[in-house]
Design a protein around this motif. Structure first.
Motif, PDB file in Angstrom:
ATOM      1  N   GLY A   1     -43.639  50.845 -22.896  1.00  0.00           N
ATOM      2  CA  GLY A   1     -42.439  51.649 -23.065  1.00  0.00           C
ATOM      3  C   GLY A   1     -41.342  51.313 -22.080  1.00  0.00           C
ATOM      4  O   GLY A   1     -40.215  51.810 -22.199  1.00  0.00           O
ATOM      5  N   ILE A   2     -41.611  50.432 -21.119  1.00  0.00           N
ATOM      6  CA  ILE A   2     -40.621  50.157 -20.081  1.00  0.00           C
ATOM      7  C   ILE A   2     -39.410  49.403 -20.631  1.00  0.00           C
ATOM      8  O   ILE A   2     -38.279  49.610 -20.169  1.00  0.00           O
ATOM      9  CB  ILE A   2     -41.260  49.387 -18.899  1.00  0.00           C
ATOM     10  CG1 ILE A   2     -40.284  49.344 -17.712  1.00  0.00           C
ATOM     11  CG2 ILE A   2     -41.705  47.991 -19.318  1.00  0.00           C
ATOM     12  CD1 ILE A   2     -40.900  48.775 -16.447  1.00  0.00           C
ATOM     13  N   THR A   3     -39.600  48.554 -21.634  1.00  0.00           N
ATOM     14  CA  THR A   3     -38.459  47.815 -22.185  1.00  0.00           C
ATOM     15  C   THR A   3     -37.478  48.764 -22.856  1.00  0.00           C
ATOM     16  O   THR A   3     -36.259  48.706 -22.620  1.00  0.00           O
ATOM     17  CB  THR A   3     -38.940  46.755 -23.193  1.00  0.00           C
ATOM     18  OG1 THR A   3     -39.789  45.824 -22.523  1.00  0.00           O
ATOM     19  CG2 THR A   3     -37.763  46.017 -23.814  1.00  0.00           C
ATOM     20  N   ARG A   4     -37.988  49.656 -23.684  1.00  0.00           N
ATOM     21  CA  ARG A   4     -37.112  50.597 -24.387  1.00  0.00           C
ATOM     22  C   ARG A   4     -36.385  51.506 -23.394  1.00  0.00           C
ATOM     23  O   ARG A   4     -35.188  51.769 -23.538  1.00  0.00           O
ATOM     24  CB  ARG A   4     -37.932  51.423 -25.377  1.00  0.00           C
ATOM     25  CG  ARG A   4     -37.105  52.216 -26.372  1.00  0.00           C
ATOM     26  CD  ARG A   4     -38.005  52.904 -27.385  1.00  0.00           C
ATOM     27  NE  ARG A   4     -38.674  51.956 -28.255  1.00  0.00           N
ATOM     28  CZ  ARG A   4     -38.180  51.550 -29.425  1.00  0.00           C
ATOM     29  NH1 ARG A   4     -37.018  52.014 -29.851  1.00  0.00           N
ATOM     30  NH2 ARG A   4     -38.846  50.689 -30.164  1.00  0.00           N
ATOM     31  N   LEU A   5     -37.096  51.990 -22.374  1.00  0.00           N
ATOM     32  CA  LEU A   5     -36.458  52.866 -21.388  1.00  0.00           C
ATOM     33  C   LEU A   5     -35.439  52.094 -20.555  1.00  0.00           C
ATOM     34  O   LEU A   5     -34.361  52.616 -20.238  1.00  0.00           O
ATOM     35  CB  LEU A   5     -37.519  53.495 -20.484  1.00  0.00           C
ATOM     36  CG  LEU A   5     -36.996  54.479 -19.428  1.00  0.00           C
ATOM     37  CD1 LEU A   5     -36.208  55.614 -20.077  1.00  0.00           C
ATOM     38  CD2 LEU A   5     -38.145  55.039 -18.595  1.00  0.00           C
ATOM     39  N   THR A   6     -35.736  50.855 -20.213  1.00  0.00           N
ATOM     40  CA  THR A   6     -34.794  50.052 -19.429  1.00  0.00           C
ATOM     41  C   THR A   6     -33.508  49.797 -20.206  1.00  0.00           C
ATOM     42  O   THR A   6     -32.399  49.979 -19.681  1.00  0.00           O
ATOM     43  CB  THR A   6     -35.439  48.713 -19.035  1.00  0.00           C
ATOM     44  OG1 THR A   6     -36.593  48.958 -18.227  1.00  0.00           O
ATOM     45  CG2 THR A   6     -34.459  47.836 -18.267  1.00  0.00           C
ATOM     46  N   VAL A   7     -33.635  49.382 -21.457  1.00  0.00           N
ATOM     47  CA  VAL A   7     -32.452  49.086 -22.268  1.00  0.00           C
ATOM     48  C   VAL A   7     -31.637  50.358 -22.503  1.00  0.00           C
ATOM     49  O   VAL A   7     -30.402  50.354 -22.378  1.00  0.00           O
ATOM     50  CB  VAL A   7     -32.870  48.446 -23.606  1.00  0.00           C
ATOM     51  CG1 VAL A   7     -31.669  48.289 -24.529  1.00  0.00           C
ATOM     52  CG2 VAL A   7     -33.526  47.090 -23.360  1.00  0.00           C
ATOM     53  N   SER A   8     -32.299  51.458 -22.834  1.00  0.00           N
ATOM     54  CA  SER A   8     -31.586  52.713 -23.081  1.00  0.00           C
ATOM     55  C   SER A   8     -30.879  53.204 -21.824  1.00  0.00           C
ATOM     56  O   SER A   8     -29.749  53.703 -21.884  1.00  0.00           O
ATOM     57  CB  SER A   8     -32.565  53.780 -23.583  1.00  0.00           C
ATOM     58  OG  SER A   8     -33.166  53.386 -24.796  1.00  0.00           O
ATOM     59  N   SER A   9     -31.523  53.062 -20.667  1.00  0.00           N
ATOM     60  CA  SER A   9     -30.915  53.506 -19.407  1.00  0.00           C
ATOM     61  C   SER A   9     -29.759  52.610 -18.991  1.00  0.00           C
ATOM     62  O   SER A   9     -28.784  53.074 -18.379  1.00  0.00           O
ATOM     63  CB  SER A   9     -31.974  53.531 -18.302  1.00  0.00           C
ATOM     64  OG  SER A   9     -33.025  54.419 -18.619  1.00  0.00           O
TER      65      SER A   9
END
Length: 511
Positions: A141-149
């Protein structure tokens, strides 16, 4: 909402009367109203004329009259409508195919430009290989959270200032996630595209990860994870992926991420992952719309041509894929009345010769006239929802069947679905089934590539998957070449009832 609507249209009591009347409908009633209202005389047909009309009012009127006079005789039957629409969808595809230019920036970044001059807008995507394929069970889930942030504030602008800057261009950011790549996208009027490219560069190189922005992005993703667990389809898919690829393989991790992992990630974790995945050495830029390729290359070079990869960036290493041998299951049981399962057979990667007949098989099985719906829902009442799908990635492929129904019928439903796959192996399909599936694929493909964003995302997917820039044309040619014999051959080759993976969200729990 239903009660309010009924009260505004005759009283809420009408709802009960509506149900009673619905139950009283007979087959004769259906045929009677069809003969009365679904006639060629009652039909209206809208023809979309291309290229867009231009000029003064008299010229437009003259061209419209000429088009109407050339539209042929009145329709004799509703069958003529289908034939006319099929012709409109397929005629002149080569002449209307958008021109594609491939260039390379001074730092080695690939730039793909597709011209489509129908409307004065354009779409742009900046894509990166990697992301989810590099995650583990500790970082799911770190990729999705990084891009969204990253979209919620940069070194120059707060989230509110970034929103205002985007809105001033008549645009908005988008994000595109796949197993082996991800991208940030933006659409705008053509005159605003250089400024939009500047905002994309700012997000890609200067994201600041403000605490408030990270928490808002986290809340959205956590809600998405909860919704995925509540969705029979999404959660069955997650269970299947775990069975097919393995719980520790990136492809076997939940697509939305692990809730506990997303909750635990810190700003420092996101900043490190940001430097890793937003790597210019992995970058591809795609532009689609009413653009001049030379002008696009100039401003894209200005924004992205000077970017260089960080010195400590690790190389992208894709993990090996081992498809299952035998039957592999992942089951979760909950207290509910419905069971759902997704079972899939290993097949072929994207671009393989057998990919095209498998696509045709998908549409023979799916839809309200498809074999799965007709047999398992219509005749045997084993399903609320049932469909099939063909998934092909650059390094792996699988063909699945999905079914949701009463939990007490789960065993019979699974046996029934496997029986339909066995039937495909043993009995030749009809010429009509294959022809209808091919026409459907051709029409849907043409329709879904009408906008700049749709064309751009498809072009990015094809290019990043190693299929080049003309994959849509080759795909349609491959579909058109499929024969009845091809369908049975791939069915026999891949639908092995002793080799598949299945994810089951089982209802009952002691009921």
């Amino acid at each position: 909402q239903v009660l309010a609507y009924r009260e505004a249209n005759g009283g809420y009591q009408e709802l009960d009367r509506f149900v009673e009347r619905l139950r009283a409908v007979t087959p004769e009633d259906v045929q009677r109203v069809a003969h009365t209202y679904l006639t060629a005389e009652n039909a209206s047909l809208l023809r979309y004329l291309q290229p867009p009309l231009s000029g003064d009012g008299a010229e437009v009127e003259s061209r419209l009259r000429a088009a109407l006079e050339d539209s042929g005789p009145p329709l004799a039957s509703l069958d003529d409508v289908g034939e006319l629409l099929q012709g409109e969808l397929t005629n002149g595809q080569d002449e209307k195919a958008p021109r594609v230019t491939v260039a390379r920036l001074s730092n080695g970044v690939d730039l793909i430009i597709q011209e489509a001059h129908a409307v004065p807008t354009a779409w742009m995507g900046v894509y990166f290989h990697g992301g989810r394929v590099e995650e583990t069970s500790q970082t799911a889930g770190i990729t999705r959270l990084t891009v969204s942030s990253a979209l919620r504030g940069t070194a120059r602008r707060s989230a509110e200032q970034m929103d205002r800057a985007i809105e001033s261009l008549g645009s908005g950011f988008g994000a595109d996630f796949d197993e082996e790549y991800f991208g940030l996208t933006i659409a705008s009027p053509i005159e605003c595209l250089p400024a939009a490219a500047g905002l994309l560069r700012e997000v890609i190189t200067e994201a600041s990860f403000p605490a408030e922005g990270v928490e808002k992005a986290r809340e959205v993703i956590q809600a998405s994870i909860r919704a995925g667990r509540d969705s029979s389809t999404a959660f069955s898919f997650d269970l299947f992926r775990r069975a097919f690829f393995g719980a520790d393989h990136p492809y076997g991790l939940p697509q939305r991420g692990q809730g506990k992992v997303v909750a635990s990630l810190q700003q420092s974790d996101l900043a490190r992952w940001y430097r890793r995945i937003f790597n210019p050495a992995r970058m591809t830029v795609v532009v689609a719309g009413n653009v001049d390729p030379q002008a696009v290359q100039a401003f894209v070079e200005e924004q992205f041509g000077s970017l260089s990869p960080p010195q400590d960036a690790p190389p992208l290493e894709l993990p090996d894929i081992h498809v299952p041998e035998g039957v592999v299951e992942q089951v979760e049981t909950r207290s509910r009345r419905q069971s759902a399962f997704l079972l899939a057979f290993p097949t072929v990667p994207l671009g393989h010769a057998d990919y095209y007949p498998l696509e045709v098989v998908q549409h023979i099985l799916s839809g309200m006239a498809g074999r799965l719906f007709v047999q398992l829902r219509g005749r045997e009442s084993l399903a609320y929802t049932v469909f099939a799908g063909d998934v092909a990635r650059p390094r792996v492929g699988y063909f699945y069947g999905y079914l949701a129904g009463e939990h007490r019928k789960e065993k019979r439903a699974r046996e029934g679905m496997l029986a339909e796959f066995e039937r495909l192996r043993n009995e030749p399909v009809g010429e009509g089934e294959v022809a209808r599936a091919k026409k459907y694929i051709t029409g849907v493909t043409s329709i879904r590539l009408q906008t700049n964003s749709q064309r751009g995302e498809e072009l990015a997917r094809s290019y990043l998957s190693g299929m080049g820039t003309d994959f849509v044309r080759r795909y349609l040619e491959g579909i058109e070449a499929v024969t009845v014999e091809d369908v049975q051959r791939v069915s026999r080759s891949y639908f092995n009832l002793e080799r598949y993976a299945i994810g089951v969200l089982r209802g009952g729990n002691g009921e």
